[in-house]
Design a protein around this motif. Sequence first.
Motif, mmCIF file in Angstrom:
data_model
loop_
_atom_site.group_PDB
_atom_site.id
_atom_site.type_symbol
_atom_site.label_atom_id
_atom_site.label_comp_id
_atom_site.label_asym_id
_atom_site.label_seq_id
_atom_site.Cartn_x
_atom_site.Cartn_y
_atom_site.Cartn_z
ATOM 1 N N ALA A 24 -23.056 10.767 15.253
ATOM 2 C CA ALA A 24 -22.999 9.423 15.862
ATOM 3 C C ALA A 24 -22.704 8.298 14.879
ATOM 4 C CB ALA A 24 -24.290 9.109 16.633
ATOM 5 N N PHE A 25 -22.171 8.586 13.675
ATOM 6 C CA PHE A 25 -21.762 7.513 12.772
ATOM 7 C C PHE A 25 -20.639 6.699 13.421
ATOM 8 C CE2 PHE A 25 -19.008 5.673 9.550
ATOM 9 C CZ PHE A 25 -19.905 5.070 8.683
ATOM 10 N N GLY A 26 -19.604 7.396 13.907
ATOM 11 C CA GLY A 26 -18.465 6.708 14.494
ATOM 12 C C GLY A 26 -18.827 5.923 15.733
ATOM 13 N N VAL A 27 -19.626 6.526 16.623
ATOM 14 C CA VAL A 27 -20.021 5.859 17.859
ATOM 15 C C VAL A 27 -20.821 4.596 17.558
ATOM 16 C CG1 VAL A 27 -21.326 6.084 19.995
ATOM 17 C CG2 VAL A 27 -20.019 8.015 19.136
ATOM 18 N N THR A 28 -21.800 4.716 16.662
ATOM 19 C CA THR A 28 -22.650 3.575 16.331
ATOM 20 C C THR A 28 -21.859 2.490 15.618
ATOM 21 O OG1 THR A 28 -24.520 5.093 16.078
ATOM 22 C CG2 THR A 28 -24.786 2.879 15.196
ATOM 23 N N ALA A 29 -21.058 2.875 14.612
ATOM 24 C CA ALA A 29 -20.291 1.893 13.848
ATOM 25 C C ALA A 29 -19.276 1.176 14.731
ATOM 26 C CB ALA A 29 -19.588 2.580 12.679
ATOM 27 N N SER A 30 -18.590 1.923 15.587
ATOM 28 C CA SER A 30 -17.591 1.309 16.470
ATOM 29 C C SER A 30 -18.239 0.329 17.443
ATOM 30 C CB SER A 30 -16.831 2.388 17.247
ATOM 31 O OG SER A 30 -16.104 3.219 16.370
ATOM 32 N N THR A 31 -19.376 0.720 18.004
ATOM 33 C CA THR A 31 -20.084 -0.166 18.925
ATOM 34 C C THR A 31 -20.500 -1.453 18.234
ATOM 35 O OG1 THR A 31 -20.925 1.672 20.267
ATOM 36 C CG2 THR A 31 -22.131 -0.399 20.383
ATOM 37 N N LEU A 32 -21.053 -1.349 17.034
ATOM 38 C CA LEU A 32 -21.508 -2.531 16.298
ATOM 39 C C LEU A 32 -20.342 -3.394 15.829
ATOM 40 C CD1 LEU A 32 -24.410 -0.971 14.165
ATOM 41 C CD2 LEU A 32 -24.581 -2.322 16.264
ATOM 42 N N LEU A 33 -19.231 -2.759 15.429
ATOM 43 C CA LEU A 33 -18.066 -3.529 14.993
ATOM 44 C C LEU A 33 -17.463 -4.326 16.146
ATOM 45 C CD1 LEU A 33 -16.207 -1.059 12.574
ATOM 46 C CD2 LEU A 33 -17.370 -3.185 11.962
ATOM 47 N N LEU A 35 -19.005 -5.237 18.784
ATOM 48 C CA LEU A 35 -20.000 -6.251 19.130
ATOM 49 C C LEU A 35 -19.905 -7.457 18.198
ATOM 50 C CD1 LEU A 35 -22.409 -6.854 21.021
ATOM 51 C CD2 LEU A 35 -23.906 -5.851 19.289
ATOM 52 N N SER A 36 -19.513 -7.217 16.934
ATOM 53 C CA SER A 36 -19.389 -8.310 15.970
ATOM 54 C C SER A 36 -18.056 -9.050 16.076
ATOM 55 C CB SER A 36 -19.556 -7.769 14.545
ATOM 56 O OG SER A 36 -18.483 -6.910 14.203
ATOM 57 N N GLY A 37 -17.187 -8.613 16.995
ATOM 58 C CA GLY A 37 -15.948 -9.336 17.222
ATOM 59 C C GLY A 37 -14.686 -8.664 16.731
ATOM 60 N N VAL A 38 -14.790 -7.447 16.182
ATOM 61 C CA VAL A 38 -13.612 -6.722 15.698
ATOM 62 C C VAL A 38 -12.892 -6.087 16.884
ATOM 63 C CG1 VAL A 38 -12.798 -4.865 14.185
ATOM 64 C CG2 VAL A 38 -14.753 -6.264 13.501
ATOM 65 N N ALA A 39 -11.548 -6.146 16.897
ATOM 66 C CA ALA A 39 -10.767 -5.560 17.978
ATOM 67 C C ALA A 39 -10.981 -4.057 18.036
ATOM 68 C CB ALA A 39 -9.281 -5.872 17.786
ATOM 69 N N ALA A 40 -10.805 -3.461 19.223
ATOM 70 C CA ALA A 40 -11.104 -2.053 19.429
ATOM 71 C C ALA A 40 -10.310 -1.153 18.489
ATOM 72 C CB ALA A 40 -10.827 -1.669 20.887
ATOM 73 N N ALA A 41 -8.990 -1.354 18.415
ATOM 74 C CA ALA A 41 -8.156 -0.515 17.556
ATOM 75 C C ALA A 41 -8.511 -0.697 16.093
ATOM 76 C CB ALA A 41 -6.674 -0.836 17.789
ATOM 77 N N GLN A 42 -8.763 -1.933 15.675
ATOM 78 C CA GLN A 42 -9.135 -2.196 14.287
ATOM 79 C C GLN A 42 -10.463 -1.530 13.941
ATOM 80 O OE1 GLN A 42 -7.414 -3.757 12.015
ATOM 81 N NE2 GLN A 42 -5.823 -4.837 13.149
ATOM 82 N N ALA A 43 -11.413 -1.555 14.878
ATOM 83 C CA ALA A 43 -12.716 -0.949 14.637
ATOM 84 C C ALA A 43 -12.591 0.566 14.461
ATOM 85 C CB ALA A 43 -13.661 -1.265 15.802
ATOM 86 N N SER A 44 -11.854 1.217 15.357
ATOM 87 C CA SER A 44 -11.695 2.664 15.267
ATOM 88 C C SER A 44 -10.931 3.057 14.013
ATOM 89 C CB SER A 44 -10.962 3.189 16.511
ATOM 90 O OG SER A 44 -10.892 4.597 16.497
ATOM 91 N N ALA A 45 -9.898 2.279 13.660
ATOM 92 C CA ALA A 45 -9.118 2.568 12.451
ATOM 93 C C ALA A 45 -9.986 2.471 11.205
ATOM 94 C CB ALA A 45 -7.938 1.599 12.352
ATOM 95 N N ALA A 46 -10.805 1.428 11.139
ATOM 96 C CA ALA A 46 -11.670 1.244 9.968
ATOM 97 C C ALA A 46 -12.701 2.354 9.849
ATOM 98 C CB ALA A 46 -12.368 -0.112 10.048
ATOM 99 N N VAL A 47 -13.275 2.741 10.983
ATOM 100 C CA VAL A 47 -14.281 3.800 10.979
ATOM 101 C C VAL A 47 -13.682 5.109 10.494
ATOM 102 C CG1 VAL A 47 -15.698 5.264 12.477
ATOM 103 C CG2 VAL A 47 -15.776 2.790 12.739
ATOM 104 N N HIS A 48 -12.497 5.452 10.973
ATOM 105 C CA HIS A 48 -11.884 6.722 10.585
ATOM 106 C C HIS A 48 -11.412 6.708 9.132
ATOM 107 C CE1 HIS A 48 -11.829 7.434 14.950
ATOM 108 N NE2 HIS A 48 -11.865 8.706 14.599
#
Length: 313
Positions: A24-33, A35-48
Motif C-alpha cells: 500500500a505504499f503506492g495507494v497511500t502516497a497517491s491518495t495523499l499527493l 489530496l495535496s493538490g497534485v494532478a492524478a497523472a503527476q502523482a502516479s508518475a512520481a510514485v512509480h
Amino acid sequence: MRSLIIFALVGLGAQIVDGALGMAFGVTASTLLVLSGVAAAQASAAVHLAEVGTTLASGLSHWRFKNIDWKIVLKLGVPGAIGAFLGATVLSSLSTEDAAPLMAGILLAIGVYVLLRFSLRTPPAFRSGSTPHTAKFLTPLGLFGGFIDASGGGGWGPITTSTLLSRGKTAPRTVIGSVSASEFLVAVSASLGFLVGLREDFLHNIPIVLGLAAGGVIAAPLAAWLVSKVSPALLGTAVGGVIVLTNAQKLLKYFGIHGAASTAIYTTIAVLWAGLVVYAWRTSRAPEYLPEALDSEAPAEEELADEPDTAVR
C-alpha cells in the motif's frame, strides 16, 4: 521548500503504512499527493519513479534471502510491465478533469479491499505438494495488476500478493519476494509510459520524487518500530478507511453530490469504518493473537516434551 516538506511528509506516511503492512505504499502516497493538490497523472508518475529505487532494493534483499521464484517473476512481471505501460499512457492521455475521478474510483475500490482484508481476513493456508502457478493464470493477473497500478497510482501489491496468497500454492515468503522483485519491472515500465505520455511535464515530478524518497528513508526505522507495537490488522483497517473516505469525497464532489445525500454517505462510511476498527481491535486483543500469550505457552510445551512418557501402552 514548503512543497518539498509536504512531499516528504507524504513519503513518510506512505512508508510507515508500507513498512508496517507490507503493501500500500503506492495507494497511500497517491491518495495523499492528490489530496495535496497534485494532478492524478503527476502523482502516479512520481510514485512509480520513486518506486524504481525502492523495489530494486527490495528485490535484491529478497534475492539474497532466497525468497524469489524467478518463474513467477517472469510470468507475472513481464505482463505486469505491459499492463503498467498501457495504464500509464492511458492516464497521461486523459485530461486532469477526467483522470481525477478514474484514479479516485480505482483507489476507492482498493481502499475498500484493504479495509476488509485487514479487518476480516483469515490467514491463508499453504497447501504443500500443489501444482505451481501457470502462465495462463499469472499472465492476466499481471496485466490487470500492472494496468490498475499505473492508472490508479497503486495496487500491485494488494492485487497480486493477496491473490497468490489466497491460492495457497506457494509459500508466503516466496510470494512476497517474487511479487516485490516483479514490481521493479512494473515501476520501470510505468515510469517509461509516463515519460512518453507526459513528456516535458515528467521532469516536474523530480521534487515530488525527492520528497517521497526523503520521507521514506526517515520513516523506515519508525515503521519497523510501529509494526512491533501496533497490530497490522488495526493499522490496515485504519488506513483503508482513510483511503475510502478521502476518495469517496473526491467522487462525490466530482459528481456534484451535496447536502443530505453526501452527509448520509459520509455517515454510513464512518459508522462502518468505526465498526470494523473496533472489530479489528478486539481481534488483535484476542489471546491467540497476543505475543505474550504465545510466549507463555512455549515453556509449557517444552516442559511437556521433557517429561518421561508414563502413559499406559
